[in-house]
Design a protein around this motif. Structure first.
Motif, PDB file in Angstrom:
ATOM      1  N   ALA A  64       7.176  25.418 -18.330  1.00 51.54           N
ATOM      2  CA  ALA A  64       7.062  24.480 -17.138  1.00 51.54           C
ATOM      3  C   ALA A  64       5.484  24.245 -16.961  1.00 51.54           C
ATOM      4  O   ALA A  64       4.722  25.186 -17.116  1.00 51.54           O
ATOM      5  CB  ALA A  64       7.673  25.207 -16.005  1.00 51.54           C
ATOM      6  N   PRO A  65       5.058  23.060 -16.233  1.00 44.69           N
ATOM      7  CA  PRO A  65       5.785  22.004 -15.887  1.00 44.69           C
ATOM      8  C   PRO A  65       5.938  21.287 -16.899  1.00 44.69           C
ATOM      9  O   PRO A  65       5.407  20.875 -18.053  1.00 44.69           O
ATOM     10  CB  PRO A  65       5.075  21.160 -14.873  1.00 44.69           C
ATOM     11  N   VAL A  66       7.419  20.805 -17.273  1.00 49.12           N
ATOM     12  CA  VAL A  66       7.739  19.863 -18.562  1.00 49.12           C
ATOM     13  C   VAL A  66       7.602  18.312 -17.925  1.00 49.12           C
ATOM     14  O   VAL A  66       8.022  17.899 -16.839  1.00 49.12           O
ATOM     15  CB  VAL A  66       9.109  19.999 -18.933  1.00 49.12           C
ATOM     16  N   ARG A  67       6.879  17.642 -18.908  1.00 52.33           N
ATOM     17  CA  ARG A  67       6.998  16.229 -18.654  1.00 52.33           C
ATOM     18  C   ARG A  67       7.529  15.306 -19.666  1.00 52.33           C
ATOM     19  O   ARG A  67       7.538  15.445 -20.663  1.00 52.33           O
ATOM     20  CB  ARG A  67       5.349  15.688 -18.489  1.00 52.33           C
ATOM     21  N   ALA A  68       8.598  14.257 -19.083  1.00 54.67           N
ATOM     22  CA  ALA A  68       9.128  13.865 -19.981  1.00 54.67           C
ATOM     23  C   ALA A  68       8.841  12.488 -20.178  1.00 54.67           C
ATOM     24  O   ALA A  68       8.118  11.869 -19.129  1.00 54.67           O
ATOM     25  CB  ALA A  68      10.773  13.567 -19.155  1.00 54.67           C
ATOM     26  N   ARG A  69       8.485  11.990 -21.530  1.00 58.62           N
ATOM     27  CA  ARG A  69       8.394  10.527 -21.848  1.00 58.62           C
ATOM     28  C   ARG A  69       9.584   9.495 -21.645  1.00 58.62           C
ATOM     29  O   ARG A  69      10.718   9.964 -22.366  1.00 58.62           O
ATOM     30  CB  ARG A  69       7.687  10.527 -23.154  1.00 58.62           C
ATOM     31  N   THR A  70       9.459   8.504 -21.134  1.00 55.96           N
ATOM     32  CA  THR A  70      10.790   7.664 -20.794  1.00 55.96           C
ATOM     33  C   THR A  70      10.640   6.575 -22.080  1.00 55.96           C
ATOM     34  O   THR A  70       9.436   6.124 -22.500  1.00 55.96           O
ATOM     35  CB  THR A  70      10.598   7.100 -19.529  1.00 55.96           C
ATOM     36  N   GLY A  71      11.816   6.035 -22.029  1.00 57.27           N
ATOM     37  CA  GLY A  71      11.873   4.907 -23.206  1.00 57.27           C
ATOM     38  C   GLY A  71      11.054   3.899 -22.986  1.00 57.27           C
ATOM     39  O   GLY A  71      10.801   3.108 -23.681  1.00 57.27           O
ATOM     40  N   ARG A  72      10.956   3.525 -21.479  1.00 56.34           N
ATOM     41  CA  ARG A  72       9.924   2.400 -21.109  1.00 56.34           C
ATOM     42  C   ARG A  72       8.494   2.871 -21.536  1.00 56.34           C
ATOM     43  O   ARG A  72       8.036   1.922 -21.992  1.00 56.34           O
ATOM     44  CB  ARG A  72      10.096   2.234 -19.755  1.00 56.34           C
ATOM     45  N   SER A 114       6.193   0.658 -24.240  1.00 50.03           N
ATOM     46  CA  SER A 114       4.659   0.125 -24.207  1.00 50.03           C
ATOM     47  C   SER A 114       3.581   0.947 -25.066  1.00 50.03           C
ATOM     48  O   SER A 114       2.872   0.079 -25.516  1.00 50.03           O
ATOM     49  CB  SER A 114       4.398   0.072 -22.609  1.00 50.03           C
ATOM     50  N   ASP A 115       3.734   2.121 -24.957  1.00 50.54           N
ATOM     51  CA  ASP A 115       2.530   2.919 -25.640  1.00 50.54           C
ATOM     52  C   ASP A 115       2.991   3.730 -26.900  1.00 50.54           C
ATOM     53  O   ASP A 115       2.156   4.159 -27.807  1.00 50.54           O
ATOM     54  CB  ASP A 115       2.290   4.000 -24.712  1.00 50.54           C
ATOM     55  N   GLY A 116       4.250   3.550 -27.379  1.00 49.64           N
ATOM     56  CA  GLY A 116       4.416   3.951 -28.550  1.00 49.64           C
ATOM     57  C   GLY A 116       4.783   5.573 -28.489  1.00 49.64           C
ATOM     58  O   GLY A 116       4.257   6.441 -27.510  1.00 49.64           O
ATOM     59  N   PHE A 117       5.166   6.278 -29.722  1.00 45.26           N
ATOM     60  CA  PHE A 117       5.427   7.771 -29.680  1.00 45.26           C
ATOM     61  C   PHE A 117       3.707   8.127 -30.124  1.00 45.26           C
ATOM     62  O   PHE A 117       2.987   7.532 -30.498  1.00 45.26           O
ATOM     63  CB  PHE A 117       6.162   8.202 -30.841  1.00 45.26           C
ATOM     64  N   ALA A 118       3.650   9.476 -29.703  1.00 47.88           N
ATOM     65  CA  ALA A 118       2.568  10.121 -30.201  1.00 47.88           C
ATOM     66  C   ALA A 118       2.639  10.403 -31.727  1.00 47.88           C
ATOM     67  O   ALA A 118       3.562  10.444 -32.232  1.00 47.88           O
ATOM     68  CB  ALA A 118       2.448  11.616 -29.265  1.00 47.88           C
ATOM     69  N   ALA A 119       1.130  10.868 -32.048  1.00 48.79           N
ATOM     70  CA  ALA A 119       1.172  10.952 -33.485  1.00 48.79           C
ATOM     71  C   ALA A 119       2.110  12.088 -34.042  1.00 48.79           C
ATOM     72  O   ALA A 119       2.564  12.035 -34.973  1.00 48.79           O
ATOM     73  CB  ALA A 119      -0.166  11.105 -33.892  1.00 48.79           C
ATOM     74  N   ASP A 120       2.174  13.177 -33.090  1.00 52.91           N
ATOM     75  CA  ASP A 120       2.965  14.130 -33.200  1.00 52.91           C
ATOM     76  C   ASP A 120       4.229  14.257 -32.254  1.00 52.91           C
ATOM     77  O   ASP A 120       3.879  14.687 -31.268  1.00 52.91           O
ATOM     78  CB  ASP A 120       2.301  15.565 -33.284  1.00 52.91           C
TER      79      ASP A 120
END
Length: 606
Positions: free
Chosen positions: A292-300, A304-310
Motif C-alpha cells: 500500500a498504497p496501490v495505484r490502479a491504472r484505468t483502461g482510459r 491515452s498513454d499506453g502501457f508502461a515498458a514493464d
C-alpha cells in the motif's frame, strides 16, 4: 565396441560370437531408459487427476509443464480474490451519503427496488445470471421480484456490455406508463442524468469514497417516456438519478495466503478487472497484492498513454476492456514472461488463447472462454490456480527425478561393463546378459514409477519459476549425471576388487558381489534423487519398491535354479556387508553434498 572387445577376449567361435552378441544387445537395452515414457505418462495422468480433484481441469496436457514456468498471473477480482457472493448493503440517495439499505423506506425504496429488479437479467429461483444482478434481486426477495416483473413487463432492452458498462431497459407500467431505466457504472450513467456539473462531481466523489472502501457502486436512474423509442441510447438523456447502490463482495479467506504463496514462488500477480479502480485497489491492498498504497491504472489511461515498458510495475489494472487484456498479455510475453491469464467472457477468449496458460473461470465462464483456455477452474478461486501451479511444478520435479535416476543408473551399468572389459581381462564378461537385464528390470521398474508419484517438495513454492527453455537434459545436467554414473561405477568396481583381492574370492563370487552391489547402488540412489521431498519415509511406494528389489535379489542369489539361470553364487555376511556398503556409498556421498545446498527464496518483485 563391446562386441569387438568380447570377441577379442573370447575368440571367434560359435559360443564366443553368441555371448558377445547377447552381451552387446543386453548392454544396449540397459543403456536406454525405456521406462521413461511410461513413468512420465503415469506421473502426468496422476498429477492431472489430483489437479481435477482440487478443481483445476486441464484441457491441454502441455499446460501442466507450462504452469511450473509461470512468472506472471493476471487475475480478475470478482470470484478469484473475492467470494463472488455479492450483497446489496447500502444505498445513497442523490443528495445524501451511503446508509444501510434497511434504513431506506417509503417511495424512495420502492423506486430503487423497481429499477434494480426490472433493469436486471438475473433470476432468483434458482439463482441464474451475474452475481451483481442476483444480489440486487435478493434484496427484494422472490415474491417482490415476481410481482414487479408481472406488473412492469419489459418492452425493450440493451443488455449490459463491457464497453457501455450499463444496461438500459424500457417497461410498461400498470397505468400504461412507459419508464426507461438504467443501471450501470456511475461514471457512465451520471453524464446522462439531469443536474449541474458540480452536482455530478459531488455524486462521483461519494462514489470514489465508497469504492475506496471496497464497495462496488452502481448508479440507478430512470425517465418516463411517451412511446418506446427506436434508439434507447438516444432516449437515455435527462434521466432522474434514483441513487447509488452499494454492494459488497467479501474477500476469500484464503486469498491473502494464496497471494503470499505465489509471491514467495517468484510469481508476479496482476489484477486486470472491469471494476472501479477504487474497489480494485481496496481489494488489492486487503489481500497483499502489492504494498500500500496501490495505484490502479484505468483502461482510459491506457487508451491515452499506453502501457508502461514493464507492465508489472502496476499491480492493478481497472476498467480494462478485453482488447487491453490481450495487449497486456502480448507485452508481458515480449518482456520474456510466461503468462497465465484468467477470463470468463466471450470477449476474453483472444487473451486466453494468446496467454501461455489460459485459465477459464468455470463457475461463471462462457463456453467460448472454456474452449479457448488451457485449464478450467471450477470454483473460480485464486487458491486453486496457485495449487495448480504447485502441482505443475511437482509433476515436472518428479519427471526430472525419474530422468536423473534412470540416466545415472544406466550410465553406471555401461561404465562398469566398459571399464571392467578394458582393465580386468581375467574377469571375462563383466556382467552376463541376464544379469544386465535383471538390473534393468529391478532398478528401472517400480522404483522409477514410485519416483514419478513422489510427494511434492515442501520448499517447491519457495523456488523461482523454472526457465521455460530449460530442458531436462542440458549439457550441464548430462555432465553431472555422468559424474554420478562414474561414482556408482567406481563403488561397484571397488567392491569387485575388494572381494577378489581382499577377500581372495573367485572371479565368479566377485562377479556376484559386483552384481549385487550394482543392484543395491541403483535401488538406494532413488533416495538420493528425491532429496527435499519430505524425508526417506514419506514415499511408501518407493520404500516398497526398494524392499521388493532387495527381496528379489535375495531370491536369485540363494534359490538354486535362479543361481544357475543368473550365474550367481551364495553370498556370506561379509560379502553382503561389502555389497551394501559399496552400494550405499554413492548415495551417502551425494546426501552429504546436498546438505550444504539451500533453496533460494524467490520473492516476486514489488
Amino acid at each position: 565396441v563391446v562386441l569387438a572387445i568380447i570377441l577379442v577376449r573370447q575368440g571367434i567361435s560359435t559360443e564366443g560370437v553368441e555371448q558377445a552378441f547377447l552381451a552387446a544387445i543386453a548392454l544396449a537395452v540397459a543403456a536406454i531408459p525405456e521406462g521413461l515414457a511410461t513413468v512420465t505418462a503415469v506421473g502426468l495422468a496422476l498429477g492431472v487427476r489430483r489437479m481435477a480433484e482440487r478443481g483445476a481441469i486441464v484441457r491441454r496436457l502441455p499446460a501442466v509443464e507450462t504452469l511450473g514456468s509461470a512468472t506472471v498471473i493476471a487475475t480478475d477480482k470478482t470470484g478469484t480474490l473475492t467470494e463472488n457472493r455479492m450483497r446489496w448493503e447500502t444505498f445513497a440517495p442523490p443528495g445524501g451519503d451511503f446508509a444501510p439499505l434497511e434504513a431506506l423506506d417509503g417511495q424512495r425504496r420502492e423506486v430503487a427496488e423497481r429499477v434494480a429488479v426490472l433493469c436486471n437479467d438475473g433470476e432468483l429461483e434458482p439463482p441464474v445470471g451475474d452475481p451483481t444482478d442476483i444480489a440486487l434481486l435478493a434484496a427484494s426477495g422472490p415474491e417482490r421480484v415476481d410481482a414487479l416483473r408481472a406488473a412492469w413487463p419489459r418492452a425493450a432492452v440493451i443488455p449490459f456490455d463491457s464497453e457501455r458498462k450499463r444496461e438500459t431497459t424500457v417497461h410498461r407500467g400498470p397505468d400504461g406508463i412507459l419508464e426507461l431505466q438504467i443501471k450501470g457504472a456511475p461514471e457512465n450513467v451520471l453524464p446522462r442524468c439531469a443536474g449541474t456539473p458540480r452536482w455530478r462531481e459531488e455524486i462521483l466523489a461519494r462514489n470514489e469514497a465508497a469504492a475506496g472502501r471496497g464497495t462496488r457502486v452502481l448508479a440507478l436512474a430512470r425517465r418516463v417516456l411517451d412511446t418506446v423509442p427506436s434508439d434507447l441510447d438516444e432516449a437515455a438523456v435527462d434521466l432522474e438519478l434514483v441513487g447509488l447502490a452499494g454492494l459488497r463482495d467479501p474477500v476469500r479467506p484464503a486469498a491473502a495466503e494464496s497471494v503470499a504463496e505465489a509471491r514467495s514462488a517468484g510469481i508476479v500477480l496482476l489484477m486486470a478487472t472491469g471494476d472501479h479502480p477504487g474497489t480494485a485497489t481496496a481489494i488489492a491492498e486487503e489481500v497483499g497484492l502489492a504494498p500500500a498504497p496501490v495505484r490502479a491504472r484505468t483502461g482510459r489511461e491506457l487508451r491515452s498513454d499506453g502501457f508502461a515498458a514493464d507492465p508489472t510495475q502496476n499491480a492493478v489494472y481497472a476498467r480494462v476492456d478485453p482488447d487491453q487484456k490481450l495487449e497486456l498479455v502480448r507485452l508481458l510475453q515480449e518482456g520474456g514472461h510466461v503468462v497465465g491469464m484468467t477470463g470468463d467472457g466471450v470477449n476474453d477468449a483472444p487473451a486466453l488463447r494468446r496467454a501461455d496458460i489460459g485459465i477459464a473461470l468455470g463457475r461463471r465462464g462462457s463456453d467460448v472462454a472454456r474452449e479457448a483456455a488451457d485449464m478450467v477452474i471450477t470454483d473460480d478461486d485464486l487458491a486453486t490456480i496457485v495449487a495448480a501451479v504447485r502441482e505443475g511444478r511437482g509433476i515436472y520435479d518428479n519427471v526430472r527425478k525419474v530422468v536423473d535416476y534412470l540416466v545415472t543408473g544406466n550410465l553406471g551399468e555401461v561404465l562398469v561393463v566398459f571399464i571392467a572389459l578394458l582393465s580386468l581381462p581375467a574377469l571375462g564378461i563383466p556382467l552376463f546378459p541376464l544379469q544386465l537385464l535383471w538390473i534393468n528390470l529391478i532398478t528401472d521398474g517400480m522404483p522409477a514409477v514410485a519416483l514419478g508419484v513422489d510427494p511434492n517438495d515442501p520448499k517447491l513454492m519457495r523456488r523461482p519459476p523454472r526457465p521455460r527453455d530449460q530442458g531436462l537434459l542440458g549439457w550441464e545436467r548430462i555432465r553431472l549425471l555422468l559424474a554420478r554414473g562414474f561414482l556408482i561405477a567406481a563403488a561397484t568396481l571397488a567392491a569387485l576388487l575388494v572381494s577378489r583381492y581382499g577377500f581372495e574370492a573367485s572371479w565368479e563370487e566377485a562377479r556376484a558381489v559386483m552384481f549385487t552391489t550394482l543392484v543395491a547402488a541403483g535401488l538406494l540412489y532413488a533416495f538420493a534423487v528425491r532429496r527435499g521431498s519430505g524425508g526417506p519415509f514419506s514415499n511408501r511406494w518407493l520404500l516398497l519398491a526398494v524392499l521388493g528389489g532387495f527381496l528379489a535379489q535375495l531370491f536369485i542369489v540363494y534359490f538354486p535354479p535362479a543361481q544357475e539361470l543368473f550365474a550367481t553364487v551364495p553370498l556370506d555376511l561379509r560379502d553382503w556387508a561389502l555389497a551394501l556398503a559399496a552400494g550405499a556409498a554413492p548415495s551417502i556421498l551425494l546426501w552429504l553434498t546436498f546438505r550444504g545446498e539451500k533453496t533460494r527464496p524467490a520473492q516476486a518483485p514489488g
